[in-house]
Write a protein that holds these residues in place. Structure first.
Motif, PDB file in Angstrom:
ATOM      1  N   MET A 175       0.828  -1.209   0.000  1.00 44.16           N
ATOM      2  CA  MET A 175       0.000   0.000   0.000  1.00 44.16           C
ATOM      3  C   MET A 175       0.857   1.253   0.000  1.00 44.16           C
ATOM      4  N   ASN A 176       2.000   1.192   0.669  1.00 43.37           N
ATOM      5  CA  ASN A 176       2.922   2.336   0.636  1.00 43.37           C
ATOM      6  C   ASN A 176       3.408   2.589  -0.780  1.00 43.37           C
ATOM      7  N   SER A 177       3.672   1.494  -1.496  1.00 47.81           N
ATOM      8  CA  SER A 177       4.133   1.642  -2.878  1.00 47.81           C
ATOM      9  C   SER A 177       3.071   2.303  -3.741  1.00 47.81           C
ATOM     10  N   ILE A 178       1.821   1.875  -3.575  1.00 46.53           N
ATOM     11  CA  ILE A 178       0.725   2.428  -4.383  1.00 46.53           C
ATOM     12  C   ILE A 178       0.428   3.870  -3.988  1.00 46.53           C
ATOM     13  N   ARG A 179       0.536   4.156  -2.692  1.00 49.14           N
ATOM     14  CA  ARG A 179       0.268   5.524  -2.229  1.00 49.14           C
ATOM     15  C   ARG A 179       1.191   6.533  -2.910  1.00 49.14           C
ATOM     16  N   ALA A 180       2.428   6.104  -3.123  1.00 46.68           N
ATOM     17  CA  ALA A 180       3.395   7.003  -3.766  1.00 46.68           C
ATOM     18  C   ALA A 180       3.028   7.269  -5.219  1.00 46.68           C
ATOM     19  N   ASP A 185       0.913   9.319 -10.765  1.00 47.53           N
ATOM     20  CA  ASP A 185       0.264   8.753 -11.953  1.00 47.53           C
ATOM     21  C   ASP A 185      -0.971   7.966 -11.512  1.00 47.53           C
ATOM     22  N   PRO A 186      -2.144   8.615 -11.405  1.00 47.49           N
ATOM     23  CA  PRO A 186      -3.365   7.958 -10.931  1.00 47.49           C
ATOM     24  C   PRO A 186      -3.760   6.730 -11.747  1.00 47.49           C
ATOM     25  N   ILE A 187      -3.525   6.780 -13.074  1.00 48.93           N
ATOM     26  CA  ILE A 187      -3.908   5.647 -13.924  1.00 48.93           C
ATOM     27  C   ILE A 187      -3.090   4.405 -13.564  1.00 48.93           C
ATOM     28  N   SER A 192      -2.162  -0.661 -10.455  1.00 47.92           N
ATOM     29  CA  SER A 192      -1.417  -1.280  -9.350  1.00 47.92           C
ATOM     30  C   SER A 192      -2.360  -1.872  -8.317  1.00 47.92           C
ATOM     31  N   ILE A 193      -3.468  -1.192  -8.067  1.00 49.01           N
ATOM     32  CA  ILE A 193      -4.440  -1.706  -7.107  1.00 49.01           C
ATOM     33  C   ILE A 193      -5.024  -3.028  -7.605  1.00 49.01           C
ATOM     34  N   THR A 194      -5.269  -3.103  -8.924  1.00 55.01           N
ATOM     35  CA  THR A 194      -5.766  -4.359  -9.502  1.00 55.01           C
ATOM     36  C   THR A 194      -4.752  -5.482  -9.317  1.00 55.01           C
ATOM     37  N   ASP A 223       4.547 -11.469  -9.734  1.00 56.34           N
ATOM     38  CA  ASP A 223       3.454 -10.487  -9.680  1.00 56.34           C
ATOM     39  C   ASP A 223       3.840  -9.299  -8.797  1.00 56.34           C
ATOM     40  N   TYR A 224       4.502  -9.603  -7.676  1.00 59.83           N
ATOM     41  CA  TYR A 224       4.913  -8.538  -6.766  1.00 59.83           C
ATOM     42  C   TYR A 224       5.956  -7.631  -7.410  1.00 59.83           C
ATOM     43  N   LEU A 225       6.892  -8.232  -8.135  1.00 52.22           N
ATOM     44  CA  LEU A 225       7.928  -7.443  -8.785  1.00 52.22           C
ATOM     45  C   LEU A 225       7.350  -6.553  -9.888  1.00 52.22           C
ATOM     46  N   LYS A 226       6.316  -7.038 -10.566  1.00 53.23           N
ATOM     47  CA  LYS A 226       5.645  -6.199 -11.572  1.00 53.23           C
ATOM     48  C   LYS A 226       5.036  -4.963 -10.906  1.00 53.23           C
ATOM     49  N   LEU A 227       4.465  -5.179  -9.735  1.00 55.68           N
ATOM     50  CA  LEU A 227       3.863  -4.065  -8.998  1.00 55.68           C
ATOM     51  C   LEU A 227       4.932  -3.061  -8.579  1.00 55.68           C
ATOM     52  N   GLU A 228       6.063  -3.574  -8.072  1.00 53.64           N
ATOM     53  CA  GLU A 228       7.116  -2.674  -7.616  1.00 53.64           C
ATOM     54  C   GLU A 228       7.832  -1.997  -8.782  1.00 53.64           C
ATOM     55  N   SER A 229       7.859  -2.670  -9.936  1.00 57.67           N
ATOM     56  CA  SER A 229       8.513  -2.074 -11.108  1.00 57.67           C
ATOM     57  C   SER A 229       7.771  -0.842 -11.598  1.00 57.67           C
TER      58      SER A 229
END
Length: 348
Positions: A175-180, A185-187, A192-194, A223-229
């Protein structure tokens, strides 16, 4: 229970049958074996089974099996003495009325009477020792099994608690990653939330298992690395070196993912220029080796990531493998290297 009953009756007939055989063979050697003598021995054989069985019921009913061996010694010796007196009288009776030895009682002197009694006392003491020893052994084994079950339950509770810690730990970091990304970039933040939703679903499913395959763990990591990338872009470089023969091996769920997560959070994220995350999984004879490297340094000679993730990993390894696994965390040429060695396991 039926097996114990069967074992008891087999022991009864075997033990008293041995007495019948020895008595008959002794009479044969002394040329005293005859049909009346065999009938007399058979009567003693049946009487011995009956008396010892009644004695056994008495022991169970009065609760002597709960006694310690020392505490049971005196009442057992006294009971054996009474039973020996009864069996001695029965022996003399059978000798008189079945075998036809007249004057058995009238000609019996005290020394012979004592020897007959002592013979039966030894037999009943041996019977008692065997019976009590069997039950003391059973009790000890049942207690050991009970303790092992309690230990297994305790271990299972600890493992479940440790696995339960990982989900909120992972959720917080993700969630910290997505918050940033929300402001930047809202899109991409929505995408990322998906991805996070998919990851959490798989994480919950894996968290219910004691072991997962390397392939399942890798799918979650990818999957996690895709999110962090999405968040770190060029700052996060990833290198996966996976031995395909290891795909079906079993490992604790979320263990490798936790190391990957720590490498990014405590290593690469703190470097302005980012760095390289390298994951290697290989087999070395009977051990599965998992190495997670990241660019960075250990803080003041100790890990900057010795929080919940690392401690969780150490505890789970100890509980699951009982000293047969190995975990290390060290700095090597501007890299932090976490290494796990596990016994190869490919079935539950």
């Amino acid at each position: 229970m039926r097996r114990k009953q069967l074992a008891y009756w087999v022991a009864q007939f075997s033990g008293w049958g041995l007495y019948l055989f020895i008595s008959g063979f002794s009479s044969y050697l002394n040329n005293e074996l005859s049909r009346p003598v065999l009938i007399g021995f058979t009567a003693i054989f049946l009487s011995g089974i009956l008396l010892s069985h009644l004695y056994r019921n008495f022991i169970v009913r009065i609760g002597w099996l709960k006694f310690t061996p020392i505490k049971a010694l005196i009442p057992v010796a006294f009971s054996a003495a009474l039973l020996s007196l009864v069996m001695g009288l029965l022996q003399l009776t059978y000798s008189s009325f079945i075998i036809g030895r007249t004057g058995v009682f009238s000609s019996l002197d005290p020394s012979n009477a004592f020897l007959i009694w002592l013979n039966w006392w030894v037999i009943f003491m041996v019977w008692s020792v065997i019976y009590f020893a069997f039950h003391f052994f059973e009790k000890s084994r049942d207690e050991e099994i009970k303790n092992l079950r309690l230990e297994a339950m305790r271990t299972e509770v600890e493992l479940n608690n440790l696995k339960a810690q990982l989900n909120p730990h992972f959720m917080f970091n993700a969630m910290n990653s997505i918050r940033a990304l929300v402001d930047e970039d809202p899109i991409i933040a929505k995408e990322s939330i998906t991805k996070l939703s998919n990851i959490l679903r798989n994480t919950l499913l894996m968290g219910r298992k004691k072991f997962v395959t390397v392939e399942e763990e890798l799918q979650l990591i990818e999957d996690y690395l895709k999110l962090e990338s999405i968040r770190y872009e060029e700052r996060l470089k990833v290198e996966l070196v996976i031995d395909s023969s290891c795909s079906a091996f079993l490992i604790p769920p979320l263990m490798v993912q936790t190391l990957v997560e720590n490498s990014i959070k405590h290593g690469i994220s703190k470097l302005p220029g980012g760095g390289l995350l390298r994951l290697e999984i290989r087999r070395n004879q009977d051990m599965l080796e998992i190495v997670v490297e990241n660019t960075g340094k250990l803080a003041n000679g100790v890990s900057g990531s010795t929080g919940i993730g690392i401690e969780n990993t150490k505890q789970r390894l100890q509980l699951l493998y009982e000293g047969k696994s190995h975990f290390s965390l060290r700095e090597l040429q501007d890299k932090v290297v976490a290494e796990i060695k596990l016994p190869v396991r490919n079935n539950l």
